[in-house]
Design an enzyme around this catalytic site. Structure first.
Site, PDB file in Angstrom:
ATOM      1  N   VAL A 166      29.535  98.991  45.776  1.00  0.00           N
ATOM      2  CA  VAL A 166      30.810  99.464  46.316  1.00  0.00           C
ATOM      3  C   VAL A 166      30.643 100.844  46.931  1.00  0.00           C
ATOM      4  O   VAL A 166      31.078 101.103  48.069  1.00  0.00           O
ATOM      5  CB  VAL A 166      31.896  99.472  45.221  1.00  0.00           C
ATOM      6  CG1 VAL A 166      33.180 100.122  45.740  1.00  0.00           C
ATOM      7  CG2 VAL A 166      32.179  98.052  44.741  1.00  0.00           C
ATOM      8  N   SER A 215      30.975 115.515  41.621  1.00  0.00           N
ATOM      9  CA  SER A 215      31.268 115.458  40.193  1.00  0.00           C
ATOM     10  C   SER A 215      30.020 115.062  39.406  1.00  0.00           C
ATOM     11  O   SER A 215      29.836 115.484  38.258  1.00  0.00           O
ATOM     12  CB  SER A 215      32.401 114.459  39.927  1.00  0.00           C
ATOM     13  OG  SER A 215      32.069 113.180  40.427  1.00  0.00           O
ATOM     14  N   GLU A 216      29.157 114.255  40.020  1.00  0.00           N
ATOM     15  CA  GLU A 216      27.883 113.861  39.426  1.00  0.00           C
ATOM     16  C   GLU A 216      26.799 114.053  40.490  1.00  0.00           C
ATOM     17  O   GLU A 216      26.618 113.196  41.356  1.00  0.00           O
ATOM     18  CB  GLU A 216      27.930 112.410  38.954  1.00  0.00           C
ATOM     19  CG  GLU A 216      28.928 112.157  37.837  1.00  0.00           C
ATOM     20  CD  GLU A 216      28.918 110.716  37.371  1.00  0.00           C
ATOM     21  OE1 GLU A 216      28.057 110.373  36.539  1.00  0.00           O
ATOM     22  OE2 GLU A 216      29.749 109.932  37.866  1.00  0.00           O
ATOM     23  N   PHE A 225      37.465 120.264  47.263  1.00  0.00           N
ATOM     24  CA  PHE A 225      38.326 119.344  48.005  1.00  0.00           C
ATOM     25  C   PHE A 225      38.075 117.913  47.549  1.00  0.00           C
ATOM     26  O   PHE A 225      38.418 116.981  48.177  1.00  0.00           O
ATOM     27  CB  PHE A 225      38.104 119.481  49.527  1.00  0.00           C
ATOM     28  CG  PHE A 225      36.650 119.479  49.953  1.00  0.00           C
ATOM     29  CD1 PHE A 225      35.992 118.290  50.167  1.00  0.00           C
ATOM     30  CD2 PHE A 225      35.954 120.661  50.118  1.00  0.00           C
ATOM     31  CE1 PHE A 225      34.664 118.281  50.561  1.00  0.00           C
ATOM     32  CE2 PHE A 225      34.635 120.670  50.517  1.00  0.00           C
ATOM     33  CZ  PHE A 225      33.975 119.478  50.750  1.00  0.00           C
ATOM     34  N   TYR A 263      24.491 111.503  44.939  1.00  0.00           N
ATOM     35  CA  TYR A 263      24.573 111.597  46.395  1.00  0.00           C
ATOM     36  C   TYR A 263      23.249 111.855  47.111  1.00  0.00           C
ATOM     37  O   TYR A 263      23.189 111.775  48.334  1.00  0.00           O
ATOM     38  CB  TYR A 263      25.607 112.659  46.774  1.00  0.00           C
ATOM     39  CG  TYR A 263      27.009 112.221  46.420  1.00  0.00           C
ATOM     40  CD1 TYR A 263      27.708 111.350  47.238  1.00  0.00           C
ATOM     41  CD2 TYR A 263      27.603 112.633  45.228  1.00  0.00           C
ATOM     42  CE1 TYR A 263      28.974 110.919  46.909  1.00  0.00           C
ATOM     43  CE2 TYR A 263      28.873 112.209  44.883  1.00  0.00           C
ATOM     44  CZ  TYR A 263      29.558 111.344  45.719  1.00  0.00           C
ATOM     45  OH  TYR A 263      30.816 110.909  45.375  1.00  0.00           O
TER      46      TYR A 263
END
Length: 413
Positions: A97, A122-123, A413, A127
């Protein structure tokens, strides 16, 4: 439980926002949010740039990209996709996903003509495989103001600091912020509506502290700086033990900056100042009497991805003259893969495809890390992430890519 049902990725429709937002809140494990927060998020959301992944009628993934403009070395402000609101339902992890959203999003960003994408992770482990790398870092501190003093520069006493209602001085504070944007890589030119984020003050998120407070610094009747903060009263057997929590601070000159810090250090009944999200080279560190009692810590903040290598590298300037051929690998955005000749100096740059022999080899992740000047190519080479193919090319490029001030992403953001 695994399922064979197919998922479908679609652009978000306005009437789907509430469910989309509630999915996001649940995915991040947050508690109930205020109506004010929801409405602000709705007003900032660009529906044409937001994605929703569906499995039948069930929403299982979210993602979006704000229209930002980010300062790059040399002072240019570059169109940047601010990747945001990325979530995948816990029931649908490891099923592609997120990859499908990243694929669609980066294709869209390229089509929109935005050379950069940026996010706060956040983790962080997630990325890298999509080409993002930590490019800005932030300073945290917990300062014992009962034992640490400031040695402020001459002229600080000529600055007036006064309390003001945050909303009443918002325009003046935004003008100060706008003056600082071109001065530091990584800063974001404030888009319409974003000024409201700094004033969001739900009681549920104060953690026992006061409502948001604000002071402004003034010189010759002009607002030259501001600080937004909260206070939390505390007592111990030896007396007062309150905490000042700094939320935001900006100033256009050193004495206004120092005057604001001096104020924060001297608030009655407070013995601690907590600082978060500040530039790594924030000037207050060089004014304090005892840096050890400030308990500083550095943490990653902004992650950068070059979506168009040629356009991004040509948009910034370079500290020293550089002429180097880069062999770039980019498995997720293959249009960037290949050899690029970068020629630049403090006045400008060009970056074009070439068939000349490569002199440095690296992936798009390393370019993202070094792009704003906060991570050196030499350090990345020592980690085995950059290969020098022509002797001397690494030192030349590493010096050129640097920045005289550390890059900083001023808000999330």
């Amino acid at each position: 439980m695994a399922t064979d049902r197919a998922t479908e990725l679609k652009v978000l429709r306005a009437e789907e926002f509430d469910g989309w937002w509630e999915h996001l809140v649940r995915a991040f494990g947050a508690g109930p949010a205020s109506a004010e927060e929801r409405e602000l998020d709705r007003s900032l959301t660009d529906f044409e740039r937001s994605l929703a992944v569906w499995e039948g009628s069930e929403l299982v993934g979210t993602g979006g990209a704000f229209r930002f403009r980010m300062t790059v070395p040399g002072g240019a402000v570059l169109p940047t996709a601010g990747v945001t609101m990325v979530s995948v339902a816990a029931t649908h992890r490891r099923r592609g996903v997120l990859t499908s959203m990243m694929r669609r999003q980066l294709d869209d960003v390229r089509e929109w003509g935005e050379p950069l994408a940026a996010l706060t992770a956040s983790e962080p482990a997630i990325y890298g495989r999509f080409g993002y790398a930590a490019a800005t870092f932030q300073l945290q501190a917990e300062i014992d103001t009962s034992r640490v003093t400031l040695d402020v520069p001459a002229g600080t006493d000529g600055v007036r600091v006064r309390y003001a209602a945050p909303a009443e001085v918002l325009a003046a504070c935004e003008a100060v912020y706008a003056r600082t944007v071109p001065l530091r890589p990584g800063m974001l030119a404030r888009q319409p509506g974003w000024e409201r984020v700094a004033l969001l003050d739900p009681e549920s998120e104060r953690d026992g502290a006061s409502a948001l407070q604000c002071v402004v610094a003034e010189r010759d009747g002009e607002v030259t700086g501001y600080a937004r903060f909260r206070t939390r009263l505390g007592w111990s057997p030896s007396g007062h033990d309150g905490t000042v929590a700094l939320e935001d601070l900006a100033a256009v000159d050193p004495v206004s900056d120092a005057a604001l810090w001096q104020f924060l250090f001297g608030i009655d009944l407070m013995s601690k100042l907590t600082v978060r999200g500040r530039p790594v080279d924030d000037a207050w560190q060089y004014l304090v009497s005892d840096i050890r009692r400030c308990l500083t810590r550095v943490q990653d903040k902004g992650y950068v991805r070059l979506v168009d290598v040629g356009a991004a590298l040509a948009a910034r300037t370079y500290q020293t003259p550089v002429d180097v051929v880069l062999a770039v690998e980019d498995a997720f955005c293959p249009w960037n893969t290949g050899r690029w000749r970068l020629t630049g100096d403090p006045k400008g740059a060009s970056c074009e495809r070439t068939t000349d022999p490569a002199e440095l080899a690296l992936s798009v992740r390393e370019l993202g890390a070094a792009y704003l000047g906060g991570v050196s190519l030499l350090s990345l080479a020592r980690a085995g992430r950059v290969a020098e193919l022509r002797p001397g090319a690494l030192a030349e490029a590493s010096t050129a890519f640097g920045s005289p001030v550390t890059p900083w992403l001023p808000h999330g953001f």
